[in-house]
Design a protein around this motif. Structure first.
Motif, mmCIF file in Angstrom:
data_model
loop_
_atom_site.group_PDB
_atom_site.id
_atom_site.type_symbol
_atom_site.label_atom_id
_atom_site.label_comp_id
_atom_site.label_asym_id
_atom_site.label_seq_id
_atom_site.Cartn_x
_atom_site.Cartn_y
_atom_site.Cartn_z
ATOM 1 N N LEU A 8 1.040 -0.652 0.252
ATOM 2 C CA LEU A 8 0.018 0.460 -0.003
ATOM 3 C C LEU A 8 1.231 1.286 0.132
ATOM 4 N N GLY A 9 0.507 2.502 -0.356
ATOM 5 C CA GLY A 9 0.869 3.660 -0.403
ATOM 6 C C GLY A 9 0.227 4.581 -1.262
ATOM 7 N N PRO A 59 -10.348 9.321 -16.605
ATOM 8 C CA PRO A 59 -9.257 8.587 -14.965
ATOM 9 C C PRO A 59 -8.461 8.164 -14.111
ATOM 10 N N VAL A 60 -7.686 6.982 -14.758
ATOM 11 C CA VAL A 60 -6.812 6.164 -14.004
ATOM 12 C C VAL A 60 -6.363 6.582 -12.052
ATOM 13 N N LEU A 61 -5.715 7.350 -12.741
ATOM 14 C CA LEU A 61 -4.871 7.517 -11.520
ATOM 15 C C LEU A 61 -4.732 9.007 -11.450
ATOM 16 N N THR A 62 -4.847 9.537 -10.025
ATOM 17 C CA THR A 62 -4.768 11.076 -9.174
ATOM 18 C C THR A 62 -3.529 10.972 -8.241
ATOM 19 N N VAL A 63 -2.720 11.964 -8.547
ATOM 20 C CA VAL A 63 -1.527 12.616 -7.379
ATOM 21 C C VAL A 63 -2.223 12.169 -6.372
ATOM 22 N N GLY A 64 -1.621 12.289 -5.026
ATOM 23 C CA GLY A 64 -2.541 12.340 -3.578
ATOM 24 C C GLY A 64 -3.070 10.388 -3.361
ATOM 25 N N VAL A 69 0.805 -1.552 -4.912
ATOM 26 C CA VAL A 69 1.458 -1.493 -6.398
ATOM 27 C C VAL A 69 2.089 -3.172 -5.495
ATOM 28 N N GLU A 70 1.888 -4.189 -6.899
ATOM 29 C CA GLU A 70 2.513 -5.255 -7.015
ATOM 30 C C GLU A 70 3.216 -5.618 -8.046
ATOM 31 N N ARG A 86 -2.544 -0.002 -8.571
ATOM 32 C CA ARG A 86 -4.338 -0.218 -8.863
ATOM 33 C C ARG A 86 -4.464 1.068 -7.874
ATOM 34 N N PRO A 87 -5.779 1.592 -7.913
ATOM 35 C CA PRO A 87 -6.358 2.392 -6.668
ATOM 36 C C PRO A 87 -6.404 1.459 -5.581
ATOM 37 N N ALA A 88 -6.462 2.205 -4.821
ATOM 38 C CA ALA A 88 -7.292 1.166 -3.309
ATOM 39 C C ALA A 88 -8.253 1.317 -3.205
ATOM 40 N N GLU A 89 -9.041 0.088 -2.592
ATOM 41 C CA GLU A 89 -10.554 0.018 -2.286
ATOM 42 C C GLU A 89 -10.247 1.175 -1.262
#
Length: 90
Positions: A8-9, A59-64, A69-70, A86-89
């Motif tokens: 997680l990050g 949009p797939v990912l957004t800063v913040g 990550v795997e 990928r986005p965390a739930e």
């Protein structure tokens, strides 16, 4: 990261062809190459504002954003880990 575990990050920034992620544990900074993400999401591009990564108009990912990550194998050309991000739930 090659242990197959998920980490997680937070997405800290987007640059030319890469996403910068800071993991929670271990507390390290990673570069996730956009070309490695494209295999699953199709062609990606960083938005003009430098804050969002898009697949087409979506949009797939957004800063913040919190992300997972795997590892996704090795890049034979560069002999580096390919990483999924990928986005965390929520």
């Amino acid at each position: 990261l090659g242990d197959g575990a998920r980490h997680l990050g937070t997405l800290m920034g987007l640059g030319r062809g890469k996403a910068h992620v800071k993991l929670d544990a271990p507390p390290i900074d990673l570069k996730v190459y956009v070309r490695h993400l494209e295999g699953e999401a199709g062609e990606l591009r960083v938005g003009r504002d430098g804050v969002r990564l898009f697949a087409g108009k979506d949009p797939v990912l957004t800063v913040g954003q919190r992300v997972i990550v795997e590892p996704a194998g090795r890049d034979e050309r560069t002999d580096r880990w390919r990483l999924r991000c990928r986005p965390a739930e929520a």
